[in-house]
Design an enzyme around this catalytic site. Sequence first.
Site, mmCIF file in Angstrom:
data_model
loop_
_atom_site.group_PDB
_atom_site.id
_atom_site.type_symbol
_atom_site.label_atom_id
_atom_site.label_comp_id
_atom_site.label_asym_id
_atom_site.label_seq_id
_atom_site.Cartn_x
_atom_site.Cartn_y
_atom_site.Cartn_z
ATOM 1 N N ASP A 87 -0.754 35.718 -17.608
ATOM 2 C CA ASP A 87 -1.836 35.902 -18.577
ATOM 3 C C ASP A 87 -1.919 37.394 -18.909
ATOM 4 O O ASP A 87 -1.899 38.221 -17.987
ATOM 5 C CB ASP A 87 -3.141 35.419 -17.926
ATOM 6 N N LYS B 183 -6.744 31.423 -31.422
ATOM 7 C CA LYS B 183 -6.643 31.487 -32.888
ATOM 8 C C LYS B 183 -7.537 30.524 -33.662
ATOM 9 O O LYS B 183 -7.376 30.399 -34.876
ATOM 10 C CB LYS B 183 -5.195 31.257 -33.294
ATOM 11 N N SER C 278 -3.375 38.783 -39.289
ATOM 12 C CA SER C 278 -3.616 37.605 -40.126
ATOM 13 C C SER C 278 -4.211 38.012 -41.458
ATOM 14 O O SER C 278 -4.931 39.021 -41.546
ATOM 15 C CB SER C 278 -4.601 36.690 -39.387
ATOM 16 N N TYR D 113 -12.898 35.615 -34.573
ATOM 17 C CA TYR D 113 -11.427 35.615 -34.544
ATOM 18 C C TYR D 113 -10.891 36.706 -35.469
ATOM 19 O O TYR D 113 -10.061 37.541 -35.072
ATOM 20 C CB TYR D 113 -10.880 34.236 -34.972
ATOM 21 N N LYS E 263 -8.695 40.450 -34.794
ATOM 22 C CA LYS E 263 -7.450 40.898 -35.434
ATOM 23 C C LYS E 263 -7.638 42.289 -36.036
ATOM 24 O O LYS E 263 -6.778 43.159 -35.931
ATOM 25 C CB LYS E 263 -7.023 39.900 -36.522
ATOM 26 N N ASN F 170 -6.469 22.753 -39.309
ATOM 27 C CA ASN F 170 -5.704 23.252 -40.457
ATOM 28 C C ASN F 170 -5.113 22.106 -41.273
ATOM 29 O O ASN F 170 -4.923 20.995 -40.782
ATOM 30 C CB ASN F 170 -4.612 24.214 -39.976
#
Length: 332
Positions: A58, A84, A124, A148, A152, A198
């Site tokens: 990890d 994500k 992203s 999220y 990023k 998604n």
Amino acid sequence: MAILVTGGAGYIGSHTCVELLQAGEDIVLLDNFSNAKPEVIDRIRELGGRDFPLYAVDILHREGLEKVFAREEIEAVIHFAGLKAVGESVAIPLDYYQNNVTGTLNLCQVMARHGCKKMVFSSSATVYGTSTDVPFREDSPLSTTNPYGSTKRMVEDILRDLCASDGEWSACLLRYFNPIGAHKSGLLGEDPNGIPNNLLPYIARVAAGKLKQLSVFGDDYDTPDGTGVRDYLHVVDLAIGHLKALDFARSHKGAEAINLGTGQGYSVLEVVKAFEKASGVKVPYQMAPRRPGDIATCYADPTKAKKLLGWQATRELEEMCADTWNFTSRQK
Ligand code: NAD
Ligand code: UD1
């Protein structure tokens, strides 16, 4: 020397590992398997044609990372490991900040200690937030609408600061648009746990008879057919983009944000139609209210990737759909 691929057992990481191996790169794969199945490793070995060291570590576990860097000669890191799911990030933000931000800090500190100063990072298009100024260019304004996305953006800032502080560092901040599709073999692909969030995984499960019908989130957007428009790109094109970014990081210093997208947007209904054509299966759908946080249109200006990396997506929507179906229809 080898390329360390964190999150290498995941959807994009696994495809990238195969391309790296096929291109003759040595890899070291690290994953905590929180969102990946161990059998993916054998498939990467099979498709890549070579063996590689695997660490079930990890990135939050510093000693684990230290062990990897002490044992292996790592030249550069392609850093996919992260959580994500947008909705989940709103429900458990601290887990997202810890995993994605603290995990990356750990990784960078261990890298620096071992003199490894090249990173390709999975950012992203979510960092463009709710901007309507399409196509998005790397210098478009940034904003985020969920934890999220914020992770990023924070990691991008951290890597920019790091590169500014030490001229030996190079970091490619790759802003992915909407990766879909699967490996041609049907052995690697996206198989999310539970009900997919998604579009493509959802459509594929409807086609496989595992879900009843697709809900199209909004038909009153300011787009040609009223449904949301996105820049879908084939995961193998995306994987190849990482090899190009790695070469770039080898020969340039500093931080560089680069869009990886096709530059072409498709609506939800166009995707449904393309999927039906590619699979020969009807995908029932119903119109539903807009999904909170969604924007009408999102697609890349991919000029910078072409200029700096010599990369351009080559696979069309129909191939993306056919490969998604080839993978999903094999799943139990
Ligand atoms: P994925 O969940 O399939 O892969 C991520 C991998 O990282 C998984 O195998 C997971 O087990 C591993 N991982 C997570 N936390 C870890 C930790 N603390 N330590 C070690 N391993 C850990 O996701 P993906 O779709 O392959 O995405 C890869 C990266 O690209 C992610 O950072 C994601 O945020 C980013 N990204 C993905 C998309 C997309 O649509 N798939 C779009 C933009 C950006
Ligand atoms: C989502 C994430 C984004 C991430 C991106 C990566 C959200 C809100 N955003 O973006 O942060 O960077 O994935 O791939 O989750 N749709 C339907 N029905 C469905 C699912 C989706 O109509 O069941 C529509 C959506 O409204 C959107 C399009 O399909 O117009 C694509 O949706 P999705 O695949 O979830 O991707 P994004 O929303 O672009």
